[in-house]
Design a protein around this motif. Structure first.
Motif, PDB file in Angstrom:
ATOM      1  N   ALA A  80       0.915  -1.293   0.066  1.00  0.00           N
ATOM      2  CA  ALA A  80       0.050  -0.014  -0.092  1.00  0.00           C
ATOM      3  C   ALA A  80       0.763   1.234  -0.208  1.00  0.00           C
ATOM      4  O   ALA A  80       0.822   2.257  -0.919  1.00  0.00           O
ATOM      5  N   LEU A  81       1.854   1.366   0.554  1.00  0.00           N
ATOM      6  CA  LEU A  81       2.508   2.405   0.688  1.00  0.00           C
ATOM      7  C   LEU A  81       3.621   2.830  -0.431  1.00  0.00           C
ATOM      8  O   LEU A  81       3.685   3.687  -0.907  1.00  0.00           O
ATOM      9  N   LEU A  82       4.070   1.637  -1.000  1.00  0.00           N
ATOM     10  CA  LEU A  82       4.767   1.703  -2.312  1.00  0.00           C
ATOM     11  C   LEU A  82       3.791   2.096  -3.392  1.00  0.00           C
ATOM     12  O   LEU A  82       3.995   2.913  -4.186  1.00  0.00           O
ATOM     13  N   ARG A  83       2.466   1.605  -3.600  1.00  0.00           N
ATOM     14  CA  ARG A  83       1.457   2.033  -4.530  1.00  0.00           C
ATOM     15  C   ARG A  83       1.218   3.556  -4.329  1.00  0.00           C
ATOM     16  O   ARG A  83       0.815   4.333  -5.380  1.00  0.00           O
ATOM     17  N   GLY A  84       1.316   4.073  -3.048  1.00  0.00           N
ATOM     18  CA  GLY A  84       0.669   5.458  -2.727  1.00  0.00           C
ATOM     19  C   GLY A  84       2.137   6.173  -3.408  1.00  0.00           C
ATOM     20  O   GLY A  84       1.722   7.471  -3.777  1.00  0.00           O
ATOM     21  N   LYS A  85       3.249   5.785  -3.512  1.00  0.00           N
ATOM     22  CA  LYS A  85       4.309   6.706  -4.111  1.00  0.00           C
ATOM     23  C   LYS A  85       4.700   6.439  -5.228  1.00  0.00           C
ATOM     24  O   LYS A  85       5.676   7.345  -5.920  1.00  0.00           O
ATOM     25  N   ARG A  86       3.919   5.466  -6.217  1.00  0.00           N
ATOM     26  CA  ARG A  86       4.160   5.570  -7.410  1.00  0.00           C
ATOM     27  C   ARG A  86       3.736   6.700  -8.300  1.00  0.00           C
ATOM     28  O   ARG A  86       2.644   7.351  -7.996  1.00  0.00           O
ATOM     29  N   PRO A  87       4.417   7.368  -9.173  1.00  0.00           N
ATOM     30  CA  PRO A  87       4.023   8.455  -9.783  1.00  0.00           C
ATOM     31  C   PRO A  87       2.671   8.639 -10.202  1.00  0.00           C
ATOM     32  O   PRO A  87       2.112   9.637 -10.408  1.00  0.00           O
ATOM     33  N   THR A  88       2.161   7.500 -10.993  1.00  0.00           N
ATOM     34  CA  THR A  88       0.886   7.193 -11.606  1.00  0.00           C
ATOM     35  C   THR A  88      -0.105   6.625 -10.492  1.00  0.00           C
ATOM     36  O   THR A  88      -1.339   6.466 -11.070  1.00  0.00           O
ATOM     37  N   ALA A  89       0.452   6.240  -9.317  1.00  0.00           N
ATOM     38  CA  ALA A  89      -0.607   5.596  -8.438  1.00  0.00           C
ATOM     39  C   ALA A  89      -2.210   6.478  -8.373  1.00  0.00           C
ATOM     40  O   ALA A  89      -3.112   5.673  -8.537  1.00  0.00           O
ATOM     41  N   HIS A  90      -2.040   7.341  -8.292  1.00  0.00           N
ATOM     42  CA  HIS A  90      -3.259   8.353  -7.748  1.00  0.00           C
ATOM     43  C   HIS A  90      -4.041   8.832  -9.111  1.00  0.00           C
ATOM     44  O   HIS A  90      -5.263   8.976  -9.302  1.00  0.00           O
ATOM     45  N   ALA A  91      -3.554   8.252 -10.299  1.00  0.00           N
ATOM     46  CA  ALA A  91      -4.006   8.694 -11.572  1.00  0.00           C
ATOM     47  C   ALA A  91      -4.592   7.418 -12.104  1.00  0.00           C
ATOM     48  O   ALA A  91      -5.181   7.197 -13.354  1.00  0.00           O
ATOM     49  N   THR A  92      -4.221   6.041 -11.641  1.00  0.00           N
ATOM     50  CA  THR A  92      -4.623   4.993 -12.121  1.00  0.00           C
ATOM     51  C   THR A  92      -5.757   4.152 -11.064  1.00  0.00           C
ATOM     52  O   THR A  92      -5.493   4.230 -10.111  1.00  0.00           O
TER      53      THR A  92
END
Length: 328
Positions: A80-92
């Motif tokens: 969950a932490l790493l997904r939240g830090k992905r540049p595109t996480a909040h747009a995917t």
């Protein structure tokens, strides 16, 4: 080591039953037992006392149970932490989808969705039904797409999860057919000559739907199981080769029926079919867990689209006012 081994062991520790845990994990009992054995081999210790009934943990198993819970929690938190830090996480938008719907319904639905809503960045996680639901519960996806039937419901807390019904489809019997569209096999068969049957495994969701059809049928079906798998696509390929009758969702055979490779094997009888809803779920946003803005916009669009479609259907059903003819 695989994380699913930890999930298997935790399930077994809580149910104390290999058969029940295998059912919950949507695998066969032999496959489930092999995964527990693989975990024990990796650890170099016996976790299960196989000399007792009901099943119980060894002292090593009791110790490892607490460790397994902690490890799985750390893995999920890290994900969950790493997904939240992905540049595109909040747009995917992350979808968890059972295998059958991922192959049959999802592609066409995405085309319709992007035509009305706009282009979406998506990530699809294809799983069995149980694991797709658990992915939603554990926060591993934004949206869950799945089948629903009142007698085999998806167990999600209505106070925590929102739901939209996207449509429905029927599960029916199909068989290979001639170029004229005449099926090679036709229900119901006879006791003397049962029809070759291509079956789902008992732990597959569609398998439970077929069991409902067979148990509710007013006229008994005479079937002889020849092949079994939990994958609808695998059963369809066997049917295309002429190996038997198979029950498939209509969206899975649209092309094959149109090309006269498969035909309905039920003579159009509705008593041998079941209708399932196609539902979409999300975790209800809260101040602590607001969710992604893109998911909120998509959800609002789907609600408005459903409302517009409902109004359009209501207008079609509304009778036209009769016109009085006045004689001059």
């Amino acid at each position: 080591m695989e994380t699913k081994w930890l999930e298997d062991f935790i399930s077994l520790a809580e149910t104390r039953s290999f058969s029940r845990s295998a059912e919950l994990r949507h695998v066969t009992q032999p496959a489930f037992s092999r995964r527990i054995q693989s975990l024990e081999a990796w650890l170099g210790a016996d976790l299960i006392d196989r000399t007792s009934y009901p099943t119980r943990l060894t002292p090593a198993g009791e110790v490892f149970y607490e460790q397994a819970l902690e490890m799985l929690g750390q893995i999920n938190n890290a994900r969950a932490l790493l997904r939240g830090k992905r540049p595109t996480a909040h747009a995917t938008v992350d979808f968890a989808v059972p295998h059958t719907l991922s192959l049959t319904y999802m592609p066409k639905w995405m085309t319709e969705l992007e035509a009305g809503f706009g282009i979406l960045n998506t990530r699809l996680i294809a799983l069995n039904v149980h694991d797709a639901v658990m992915t939603m519960v554990e926060g591993g996806c934004d949206l869950l797409l799945c089948y629903h039937h009142p007698r085999q419901p998806v167990q999600l807390d209505a106070s925590r999860y929102d739901m939209i019904t996207l449509g429905s489809e029927a599960l029916r019997a199909y068989a290979r057919c001639s170029k004229a569209g005449v099926p090679d096999l036709l229900l119901p068969g006879t006791a003397k000559s049962p029809l070759p049957f291509l079956s789902y495994t008992s732990n597959a969701y569609l398998g439970r739907m077929v069991e409902l059809i067979l148990s509710d049928a007013k006229r008994p079906l005479h079937l002889s199981k020849r092949y079994e798998t939990d994958m609808a696509e695998g059963l369809k390929m066997m049917a295309l080769e002429g190996h038997g009758i198979v029950f498939l969702p209509e969206s899975a055979v649209t092309r094959e029926v149109k090309q006269r490779q498969l035909a309905r094997a039920d003579a159009g009888q509705s008593e041998w079919e079941v209708h399932m809803e196609i539902r979409l779920y999300r975790e209800r946003p809260t101040s602590q867990r607001p969710g992604k803005p893109i998911v909120a916009r998509l959800w609002e669009y789907l609600i408005q689209r459903n409302e517009a479609q409902a109004k359009a259907k209501a207008r079609k059903r509304k009778p036209m006012p009769s016109k009085e003819i006045i004689a001059s």
